[in-house]
Write a protein that holds these residues in place. Structure first.
Motif, mmCIF file in Angstrom:
data_model
loop_
_atom_site.group_PDB
_atom_site.id
_atom_site.type_symbol
_atom_site.label_atom_id
_atom_site.label_comp_id
_atom_site.label_asym_id
_atom_site.label_seq_id
_atom_site.Cartn_x
_atom_site.Cartn_y
_atom_site.Cartn_z
ATOM 1 N N GLU A 81 0.852 -1.187 0.000
ATOM 2 C CA GLU A 81 0.000 0.000 0.000
ATOM 3 C C GLU A 81 0.891 1.242 0.000
ATOM 4 O O GLU A 81 1.610 1.487 0.951
ATOM 5 C CB GLU A 81 -0.890 0.023 1.233
ATOM 6 C CG GLU A 81 -1.860 -1.129 1.329
ATOM 7 C CD GLU A 81 -2.631 -1.120 2.629
ATOM 8 O OE1 GLU A 81 -2.972 -0.036 3.124
ATOM 9 O OE2 GLU A 81 -2.872 -2.210 3.151
ATOM 10 N N ALA A 82 0.791 2.018 -1.065
ATOM 11 C CA ALA A 82 1.644 3.207 -1.188
ATOM 12 C C ALA A 82 1.206 4.330 -0.264
ATOM 13 O O ALA A 82 2.022 5.159 0.128
ATOM 14 C CB ALA A 82 1.645 3.700 -2.624
ATOM 15 N N ASP A 83 -0.063 4.355 0.101
ATOM 16 C CA ASP A 83 -0.570 5.486 0.871
ATOM 17 C C ASP A 83 -0.611 5.255 2.375
ATOM 18 O O ASP A 83 -1.132 6.073 3.117
ATOM 19 C CB ASP A 83 -1.957 5.904 0.369
ATOM 20 C CG ASP A 83 -2.948 4.756 0.382
ATOM 21 O OD1 ASP A 83 -2.511 3.594 0.472
ATOM 22 O OD2 ASP A 83 -4.165 5.021 0.294
ATOM 23 N N THR A 84 -0.053 4.149 2.837
ATOM 24 C CA THR A 84 0.033 3.903 4.282
ATOM 25 C C THR A 84 1.474 3.629 4.673
ATOM 26 O O THR A 84 2.276 3.174 3.856
ATOM 27 C CB THR A 84 -0.837 2.709 4.730
ATOM 28 O OG1 THR A 84 -0.379 1.524 4.067
ATOM 29 C CG2 THR A 84 -2.306 2.934 4.418
ATOM 30 N N ASP A 85 1.780 3.889 5.905
ATOM 31 C CA ASP A 85 3.132 3.686 6.427
ATOM 32 C C ASP A 85 3.227 2.267 6.966
ATOM 33 O O ASP A 85 2.919 2.010 8.128
ATOM 34 C CB ASP A 85 3.395 4.720 7.527
ATOM 35 C CG ASP A 85 4.830 4.702 8.006
ATOM 36 O OD1 ASP A 85 5.689 4.150 7.298
ATOM 37 O OD2 ASP A 85 5.087 5.234 9.100
ATOM 38 N N ASN A 86 3.616 1.333 6.096
ATOM 39 C CA ASN A 86 3.745 -0.056 6.547
ATOM 40 C C ASN A 86 5.041 -0.666 6.035
ATOM 41 O O ASN A 86 5.533 -0.278 4.979
ATOM 42 C CB ASN A 86 2.526 -0.886 6.129
ATOM 43 C CG ASN A 86 2.535 -1.257 4.672
ATOM 44 O OD1 ASN A 86 3.408 -1.971 4.211
ATOM 45 N ND2 ASN A 86 1.558 -0.779 3.916
ATOM 46 N N PRO A 87 5.585 -1.622 6.764
ATOM 47 C CA PRO A 87 6.869 -2.221 6.391
ATOM 48 C C PRO A 87 6.747 -3.472 5.519
ATOM 49 O O PRO A 87 7.730 -4.122 5.238
ATOM 50 C CB PRO A 87 7.470 -2.577 7.755
ATOM 51 C CG PRO A 87 6.285 -2.907 8.594
ATOM 52 C CD PRO A 87 5.187 -1.982 8.127
ATOM 53 N N TYR A 88 5.536 -3.816 5.078
ATOM 54 C CA TYR A 88 5.312 -5.062 4.350
ATOM 55 C C TYR A 88 5.533 -4.881 2.854
ATOM 56 O O TYR A 88 5.131 -3.876 2.276
ATOM 57 C CB TYR A 88 3.888 -5.569 4.596
ATOM 58 C CG TYR A 88 3.589 -5.761 6.056
ATOM 59 C CD1 TYR A 88 4.061 -6.863 6.750
ATOM 60 C CD2 TYR A 88 2.845 -4.804 6.748
ATOM 61 C CE1 TYR A 88 3.811 -7.014 8.103
ATOM 62 C CE2 TYR A 88 2.580 -4.954 8.096
ATOM 63 C CZ TYR A 88 3.069 -6.062 8.770
ATOM 64 O OH TYR A 88 2.823 -6.209 10.103
ATOM 65 N N GLU A 100 8.612 -8.552 5.845
ATOM 66 C CA GLU A 100 8.323 -7.416 6.713
ATOM 67 C C GLU A 100 9.643 -6.777 7.096
ATOM 68 O O GLU A 100 10.460 -7.375 7.793
ATOM 69 C CB GLU A 100 7.577 -7.859 7.972
ATOM 70 C CG GLU A 100 7.260 -6.711 8.902
ATOM 71 C CD GLU A 100 6.575 -7.157 10.195
ATOM 72 O OE1 GLU A 100 6.445 -6.298 11.085
ATOM 73 O OE2 GLU A 100 6.210 -8.337 10.326
ATOM 74 N N ALA A 101 9.854 -5.556 6.633
ATOM 75 C CA ALA A 101 11.072 -4.818 6.942
ATOM 76 C C ALA A 101 10.988 -4.284 8.373
ATOM 77 O O ALA A 101 9.921 -4.267 8.988
ATOM 78 C CB ALA A 101 11.255 -3.674 5.958
ATOM 79 N N TYR A 102 12.102 -3.824 8.879
ATOM 80 C CA TYR A 102 12.156 -3.228 10.216
ATOM 81 C C TYR A 102 11.311 -1.960 10.278
ATOM 82 O O TYR A 102 10.693 -1.662 11.283
ATOM 83 C CB TYR A 102 13.615 -2.941 10.580
ATOM 84 C CG TYR A 102 13.805 -2.308 11.926
ATOM 85 C CD1 TYR A 102 13.668 -3.061 13.086
ATOM 86 C CD2 TYR A 102 14.116 -0.963 12.036
ATOM 87 C CE1 TYR A 102 13.837 -2.477 14.324
ATOM 88 C CE2 TYR A 102 14.283 -0.374 13.276
ATOM 89 C CZ TYR A 102 14.140 -1.135 14.419
ATOM 90 O OH TYR A 102 14.298 -0.552 15.642
ATOM 91 N N SER A 103 11.297 -1.204 9.181
ATOM 92 C CA SER A 103 10.512 0.026 9.122
ATOM 93 C C SER A 103 10.103 0.289 7.680
ATOM 94 O O SER A 103 10.654 -0.305 6.745
ATOM 95 C CB SER A 103 11.321 1.213 9.640
ATOM 96 O OG SER A 103 12.388 1.494 8.752
ATOM 97 N N CYS A 104 9.161 1.184 7.518
ATOM 98 C CA CYS A 104 8.741 1.585 6.172
ATOM 99 C C CYS A 104 9.909 2.251 5.438
ATOM 100 O O CYS A 104 10.113 2.037 4.247
ATOM 101 C CB CYS A 104 7.547 2.530 6.267
ATOM 102 S SG CYS A 104 6.869 3.007 4.677
#
Length: 171
Positions: A81-88, A100-104
């Protein structure tokens, strides 16, 4: 801290294999140790992407490559999802690997690195979807090697805009 890990990875794992480590990020993994997703360049200028487990045996640091791919085989990187802050994100090779990254910010750093390495060595049409292009391109004002500074700079920019707007009189 990350520069020490990069130095250790280079010395213990990539140097002996005659690879130049370009970038690594910490990703969620199974087991007690840490997992890193790494991008390295071989002497023949192939770009290798690998999953590395990091663990300790007694007092010695150990690194083990548990999965290895080549950039030429990467079909797509999906940021979910480009519009949310997620590390996936997903990497599509012959099968899909969900990570799943450590951070976005580290997710974007890795995608930016793969994009840059693709332009340097392969020049193929690499699909990078569901990422905000503002943060993905090296020519962007927000692009930086300072990773999380990108997010902080943008927050400060928005906060200063909000402050200016709040000080404007309503007429």
């Amino acid at each position: 801290m990350s520069s020490l890990v990069k130095e250790d990875l280079t010395k213990r794992l990539f140097g002996p294999r005659r690879l130049r480590l370009q970038e690594f990020i910490e990703v969620e993994g199974s087991g007690a140790g840490r997992c890193y997703l790494c991008a390295a360049v071989t002497k023949s200028e192939e770009v290798e992407i690998c999953m590395v487990n990091h663990f300790r045996v007694d007092r010695e640091e150990k690194y083990e490559v548990v999965e290895k791919w080549f950039l030429k085989d990467l079909e797509m990187i999906d940021g979910k999802e480009a519009d949310t802050d997620n590390p996936y994100f997903d990497m599509h090779f012959h099968k899909v690997y969900s990570l799943e990254a450590y951070s976005c910010a580290s997710k974007y750093t890795f995608a930016r690195t793969l994009n840059k390495l693709n332009k340097m060595y392969l020049k193929k049409d690499l699909k990078i979807v569901n990422f905000d292009d503002t943060y993905l391109n090296d020519d962007s004002i927000w692009s930086s090697n300072n990773r999380d500074c990108l997010v902080l700079m943008r927050i400060c920019f928005y906060a200063s805009n909000l402050l200016c707007l709040s000080l404007c009189p309503l007429s």
